[in-house]
Design an enzyme around this catalytic site. Structure first.
Site, PDB file in Angstrom:
ATOM      1  N   HIS A  52       0.874  -1.190   0.000  1.00  0.00           N
ATOM      2  CA  HIS A  52       0.000   0.000   0.000  1.00  0.00           C
ATOM      3  C   HIS A  52       0.910   1.238   0.000  1.00  0.00           C
ATOM      4  O   HIS A  52       1.752   1.391  -0.900  1.00  0.00           O
ATOM      5  CB  HIS A  52      -0.920  -0.117   1.213  1.00  0.00           C
ATOM      6  CG  HIS A  52      -2.103   0.800   1.211  1.00  0.00           C
ATOM      7  ND1 HIS A  52      -2.559   1.463   0.108  1.00  0.00           N
ATOM      8  CD2 HIS A  52      -2.940   1.187   2.234  1.00  0.00           C
ATOM      9  CE1 HIS A  52      -3.620   2.201   0.433  1.00  0.00           C
ATOM     10  NE2 HIS A  52      -3.857   2.047   1.730  1.00  0.00           N
ATOM     11  N   HIS A  66      -2.491  -2.717  -9.506  1.00  0.00           N
ATOM     12  CA  HIS A  66      -3.523  -2.133  -8.640  1.00  0.00           C
ATOM     13  C   HIS A  66      -4.677  -3.119  -8.528  1.00  0.00           C
ATOM     14  O   HIS A  66      -4.972  -3.833  -9.486  1.00  0.00           O
ATOM     15  CB  HIS A  66      -4.030  -0.796  -9.213  1.00  0.00           C
ATOM     16  CG  HIS A  66      -4.700   0.043  -8.183  1.00  0.00           C
ATOM     17  ND1 HIS A  66      -6.033  -0.072  -7.888  1.00  0.00           N
ATOM     18  CD2 HIS A  66      -4.208   1.000  -7.356  1.00  0.00           C
ATOM     19  CE1 HIS A  66      -6.331   0.787  -6.931  1.00  0.00           C
ATOM     20  NE2 HIS A  66      -5.247   1.450  -6.580  1.00  0.00           N
ATOM     21  N   ARG A 105      -3.317   9.478 -11.622  1.00  0.00           N
ATOM     22  CA  ARG A 105      -2.491  10.218 -10.648  1.00  0.00           C
ATOM     23  C   ARG A 105      -1.021  10.106 -11.059  1.00  0.00           C
ATOM     24  O   ARG A 105      -0.246  11.053 -10.924  1.00  0.00           O
ATOM     25  CB  ARG A 105      -2.688   9.649  -9.236  1.00  0.00           C
ATOM     26  CG  ARG A 105      -4.139   9.711  -8.764  1.00  0.00           C
ATOM     27  CD  ARG A 105      -4.335   8.950  -7.472  1.00  0.00           C
ATOM     28  NE  ARG A 105      -3.939   7.546  -7.563  1.00  0.00           N
ATOM     29  CZ  ARG A 105      -3.856   6.699  -6.550  1.00  0.00           C
ATOM     30  NH1 ARG A 105      -4.142   7.103  -5.341  1.00  0.00           N
ATOM     31  NH2 ARG A 105      -3.497   5.439  -6.730  1.00  0.00           N
ATOM     32  N   ASP A 157       2.460   5.727  -6.993  1.00  0.00           N
ATOM     33  CA  ASP A 157       3.709   5.573  -6.235  1.00  0.00           C
ATOM     34  C   ASP A 157       4.926   5.402  -7.138  1.00  0.00           C
ATOM     35  O   ASP A 157       6.056   5.596  -6.700  1.00  0.00           O
ATOM     36  CB  ASP A 157       3.600   4.361  -5.296  1.00  0.00           C
ATOM     37  CG  ASP A 157       2.531   4.554  -4.237  1.00  0.00           C
ATOM     38  OD1 ASP A 157       2.385   5.692  -3.750  1.00  0.00           O
ATOM     39  OD2 ASP A 157       1.831   3.581  -3.915  1.00  0.00           O
ATOM     40  N   ARG A 204      -3.729  11.389   1.680  1.00  0.00           N
ATOM     41  CA  ARG A 204      -4.890  10.506   1.802  1.00  0.00           C
ATOM     42  C   ARG A 204      -5.762  10.837   2.998  1.00  0.00           C
ATOM     43  O   ARG A 204      -6.964  10.571   3.025  1.00  0.00           O
ATOM     44  CB  ARG A 204      -4.385   9.068   1.872  1.00  0.00           C
ATOM     45  CG  ARG A 204      -5.397   8.032   1.584  1.00  0.00           C
ATOM     46  CD  ARG A 204      -6.033   8.284   0.210  1.00  0.00           C
ATOM     47  NE  ARG A 204      -7.328   7.668   0.184  1.00  0.00           N
ATOM     48  CZ  ARG A 204      -7.524   6.367   0.075  1.00  0.00           C
ATOM     49  NH1 ARG A 204      -6.497   5.571  -0.091  1.00  0.00           N
ATOM     50  NH2 ARG A 204      -8.718   5.860   0.094  1.00  0.00           N
ATOM     51  N   ARG A 228     -19.636  -5.171  10.946  1.00  0.00           N
ATOM     52  CA  ARG A 228     -19.582  -6.510  11.547  1.00  0.00           C
ATOM     53  C   ARG A 228     -19.994  -7.585  10.563  1.00  0.00           C
ATOM     54  O   ARG A 228     -21.086  -8.156  10.655  1.00  0.00           O
ATOM     55  CB  ARG A 228     -20.482  -6.548  12.801  1.00  0.00           C
ATOM     56  CG  ARG A 228     -20.330  -7.819  13.639  1.00  0.00           C
ATOM     57  CD  ARG A 228     -18.885  -8.015  14.031  1.00  0.00           C
ATOM     58  NE  ARG A 228     -18.708  -9.087  14.993  1.00  0.00           N
ATOM     59  CZ  ARG A 228     -18.332 -10.339  14.659  1.00  0.00           C
ATOM     60  NH1 ARG A 228     -18.130 -10.672  13.401  1.00  0.00           N
ATOM     61  NH2 ARG A 228     -18.146 -11.232  15.612  1.00  0.00           N
TER      62      ARG A 228
HETATM   63  N1  HAX Z   1       4.929  -6.961  -9.404  1.00  0.00           N
HETATM   64  C1  HAX Z   1       4.942  -8.297  -9.371  1.00  0.00           C
HETATM   65  N2  HAX Z   1       3.853  -9.043  -9.204  1.00  0.00           N
HETATM   66  C2  HAX Z   1       2.698  -8.408  -9.117  1.00  0.00           C
HETATM   67  C3  HAX Z   1       2.593  -7.028  -9.221  1.00  0.00           C
HETATM   68  C4  HAX Z   1       3.771  -6.282  -9.350  1.00  0.00           C
HETATM   69  N3  HAX Z   1       3.783  -4.955  -9.364  1.00  0.00           N
HETATM   70  N4  HAX Z   1       1.290  -6.680  -9.106  1.00  0.00           N
HETATM   71  C5  HAX Z   1       0.602  -7.800  -8.939  1.00  0.00           C
HETATM   72  N5  HAX Z   1       1.443  -8.861  -8.938  1.00  0.00           N
HETATM   73  C6  HAX Z   1       1.136 -10.255  -8.696  1.00  0.00           C
HETATM   74  C7  HAX Z   1       0.565 -10.385  -7.297  1.00  0.00           C
HETATM   75  O1  HAX Z   1       1.595 -10.411  -6.308  1.00  0.00           O
HETATM   76  C8  HAX Z   1      -0.199 -11.671  -7.404  1.00  0.00           C
HETATM   77  O2  HAX Z   1       0.728 -12.719  -7.331  1.00  0.00           O
HETATM   78  P1  HAX Z   1       0.360 -14.131  -6.671  1.00  0.00           P
HETATM   79  O3  HAX Z   1      -0.776 -14.658  -7.490  1.00  0.00           O
HETATM   80  O4  HAX Z   1       1.616 -14.905  -6.795  1.00  0.00           O
HETATM   81  O5  HAX Z   1      -0.030 -13.840  -5.259  1.00  0.00           O
HETATM   82  C9  HAX Z   1      -0.745 -11.599  -8.804  1.00  0.00           C
HETATM   83  O6  HAX Z   1       0.086 -10.680  -9.523  1.00  0.00           O
HETATM   84  C10 HAX Z   1      -2.171 -11.131  -8.905  1.00  0.00           C
HETATM   85  O7  HAX Z   1      -2.287  -9.878  -8.260  1.00  0.00           O
HETATM   86  P2  HAX Z   1      -3.352  -8.819  -8.757  1.00  0.00           P
HETATM   87  O8  HAX Z   1      -4.699  -9.436  -8.662  1.00  0.00           O
HETATM   88  O9  HAX Z   1      -2.935  -8.215 -10.037  1.00  0.00           O
HETATM   89  O10 HAX Z   1      -3.173  -7.648  -7.695  1.00  0.00           O
HETATM   90  P3  HAX Z   1      -3.751  -7.544  -6.224  1.00  0.00           P
HETATM   91  O11 HAX Z   1      -5.080  -6.903  -6.297  1.00  0.00           O
HETATM   92  O12 HAX Z   1      -3.646  -8.831  -5.498  1.00  0.00           O
HETATM   93  O13 HAX Z   1      -2.702  -6.553  -5.574  1.00  0.00           O
HETATM   94  C11 HAX Z   1      -1.269  -4.698  -5.519  1.00  0.00           C
HETATM   95  C12 HAX Z   1      -2.633  -5.205  -5.943  1.00  0.00           C
HETATM   96  C13 HAX Z   1      -1.254  -3.194  -5.673  1.00  0.00           C
HETATM   97  C14 HAX Z   1      -1.063  -5.038  -4.014  1.00  0.00           C
HETATM   98  C15 HAX Z   1      -0.186  -5.366  -6.392  1.00  0.00           C
HETATM   99  O14 HAX Z   1      -0.366  -4.971  -7.732  1.00  0.00           O
HETATM  100  C16 HAX Z   1       1.228  -5.027  -5.933  1.00  0.00           C
HETATM  101  O15 HAX Z   1       1.749  -5.706  -5.032  1.00  0.00           O
HETATM  102  N6  HAX Z   1       1.876  -3.975  -6.548  1.00  0.00           N
HETATM  103  C17 HAX Z   1       3.182  -3.542  -6.134  1.00  0.00           C
HETATM  104  C18 HAX Z   1       3.098  -2.729  -4.854  1.00  0.00           C
HETATM  105  C19 HAX Z   1       2.451  -1.390  -5.113  1.00  0.00           C
HETATM  106  O16 HAX Z   1       2.793  -0.660  -6.032  1.00  0.00           O
HETATM  107  N7  HAX Z   1       1.512  -1.034  -4.230  1.00  0.00           N
HETATM  108  C20 HAX Z   1       0.856   0.302  -4.277  1.00  0.00           C
HETATM  109  C21 HAX Z   1      -0.530   0.257  -4.878  1.00  0.00           C
HETATM  110  C22 HAX Z   1      -1.201   1.609  -4.849  1.00  0.00           C
HETATM  111  C23 HAX Z   1      -1.462   2.008  -3.414  1.00  0.00           C
HETATM  112  O17 HAX Z   1      -2.218   1.413  -2.695  1.00  0.00           O
HETATM  113  N8  HAX Z   1      -0.821   3.049  -2.964  1.00  0.00           N
HETATM  114  O18 HAX Z   1      -0.936   3.489  -1.682  1.00  0.00           O
END
Ligand code: HAX
Length: 425
Positions: free
Chosen positions: A263, A309, A318, A364, A390, A410
């Site tokens: 996040h 995302h 953004r 980010d 935020r 809940r």
């Molecule tokens: N790099 C590598 N793998 C990634 C990825 C990335 N940037 N984004 C998603 N994936 C992977 C996930 O880890 C997941 O792997 P597993 O099946 O092995 O667990 C798979 O792809 C499916 O994930 P998804 O459905 O596309 O994404 P989620 O909804 O589960 O997660 C996240 C969303 C933002 C947490 C994810 O894309 C991520 O970890 N990104 C990198 C961290 C990041 O930039 N976070 C900031 C997001 C914006 C925010 O909240 N800012 O505050």
């Protein structure tokens, strides 16, 4: 001319009536069904929350009052706060009144900084931010009003006072944490003559001879001000406030959520990623080199920070707004150039990897290098800046939810054993 509080007081009966009517007339309609995979999968895609400040559209990104955030990016963060609460932008006079009110509340009580100073010096700034917010909560108007037996319909009024106190003081607190934690000298007093974002830039104490850092801060704090109610920080904030804990506890919970690397901490992690690339290649790499580096990173089982995302399925608007700022203000900065190059290389790499649902950059991916360019070099403060932005939306959500008296959250939980038995396995 009415204050924001007076406007909300006038709106409150209509907001309550609107919710009462929809629940009475359509309360049994089904919004979503939940699959077993969703129950185990972080409730992704389940439409189970109502949020009246903003929505996140998979392709258009953050929408506030029906307008994409890019149309509002030249507005001040405090204008966005007004918009998120009242559903319309303030007039010049209303904005001025709000700014004056925030200015009056911006100083920290004397005993807050000693609380921070007592913490281990190497504590992460996000930990200090949450501690500072909890300490400020001693002055909660809401907690006092509740203890004195305030009627339920009036809860939101002292809560709104807490929200304004928090909105005014969070930049002061965040900047003081920066100066104390990184040995930059004594905290700088709030300057009532500046807008909210420029005031924060000023209190950080980073030289800004051209005013471009303050300009960046306005954009930065505006475009990340809200993002619906489904993400970790909004969820945490809402859950805690729904038990009628005061807004300080709710915001501290949100900060704890922001501190996670998936996040808000991603903005710090991006800097680590980008600096690692610069170090490995002694500057800006060629596309092929960058692709190989990122592939290695992925193969080590790490996520590429700043990409992907849970809701968005296109480049985060953004990101686009901040990237455009970088293109016009620091196109020659090597770290910005690496970010720029990465946005051309990483989406294809993530597509080839095949797991991420969204291979595009989020906010980010670029926000930290812009702060770095203007002299905010300590990457562990970046999440504090994201969280500060935020907080605008979260504080507005707290107000609107209390006006409509959102009940305690809940949902029902079920064990794996129970699930197996219900599914006949
Ligand atoms: N790099 C590598 N793998 C990634 C990825 C990335 N940037 N984004 C998603 N994936 C992977 C996930 O880890 C997941 O792997 P597993 O099946 O092995 O667990 C798979 O792809 C499916 O994930 P998804 O459905 O596309 O994404 P989620 O909804 O589960 O997660 C996240 C969303 C933002 C947490 C994810 O894309 C991520 O970890 N990104 C990198 C961290 C990041 O930039 N976070 C900031 C997001 C914006 C925010 O909240 N800012 O505050």
């Amino acid at each position: 001319m009415a204050s924001l509080k007076q406007i909300l007081r006038k709106q409150a009966p209509q907001r309550r009536e609107r919710v009462r009517r929809i629940v009475e007339e359509r309360g049994q309609d089904v919004l979503a069904q939940i699959s077993v995979a969703q129950a185990y999968g972080g409730l992704r895609g389940v439409r189970a929350l109502v949020c009246d400040t903003s929505e996140v559209d998979p392709t258009r990104g953050l929408i506030v009052a029906g307008r994409p955030i890019t149309e509002l990016s030249d507005r001040l963060p405090e204008e966005l706060f007004f918009l998120l609460c009242a559903g319309r932008l303030p007039t010049t006079a209303e904005l001025h009144t709000l700014q004056q009110d925030l200015g009056r509340r911006a100083a920290l009580p004397d005993d807050i900084l000693p609380v921070l100073a007592a913490w281990p010096t190497e504590s992460h700034p996000m930990r200090l931010f949450a501690v500072g917010v909890l300490a400020l909560g001693r002055d909660s108007h809401f907690a006092r009003g509740y203890a004195e037996g305030l009627p339920k319909d009036d809860y939101w009024e002292p809560l709104f006072e807490d929200v304004l106190d928090l909105l005014a003081r969070l930049p002061t607190l965040a900047a003081a944490i920066y100066r104390l934690r990184f040995g930059k000298g004594s905290p700088i007093e709030p300057d009532r003559g500046r807008d909210w974002a420029a005031g924060f830039a000023h209190m950080l104490g980073i030289p800004d001879p051209t005013g471009a850092f303050a300009e960046l801060m306005r954009l930065y704090l505006t475009v990340q001000c809200d993002h619906g109610a489904g993400d970790v920080s909004a969820n945490a904030c809402h859950a805690v406030a729904s038990a009628l804990a005061d807004p300080y506890y709710a915001i501290a919970a949100a900060l704890a959520g922001q501190a996670g690397p998936l996040h808000g901490l991603a903005s710090q992690e991006v800097m680590r990623f980008v600096c690692g690339i610069r170090e490995r290649f002694g500057g800006v790499p060629k596309d092929e080199q960058l692709r190989a580096y990122a592939k290695e990173w992925l193969e080590a089982g790490r996520v590429i920070p700043g990409y992907g995302h849970a809701v968005l399925r296109a480049t985060d608007p953004r990101f686009t707004a901040l990237h455009d700022f970088g293109r016009s203000h620091c196109p020659d900065d090597p770290l910005f150039q690496i970010v720029d190059r990465a946005r051309g290389v990483i989406p294809q790499l993530l597509r080839d990897d095949g797991r991420a649902s969204n291979p595009y950059p989020n906010a980010d991916a670029v926000s930290g290098v812009l702060l770095h360019h203007f002299g905010l070099r300590e990457a562990s403060l970046y999440t504090v800046c994201v969280a500060l932005s935020r907080s605008i939306g979260l504080l507005a959500q707290l107000v609107l939810n209390r006006i409509i008296a959102t009940p305690i959250l809940r949902p029902t939980s079920v064990s794996t054993e129970r699930l197996e038995s219900d599914l006949g396995r």
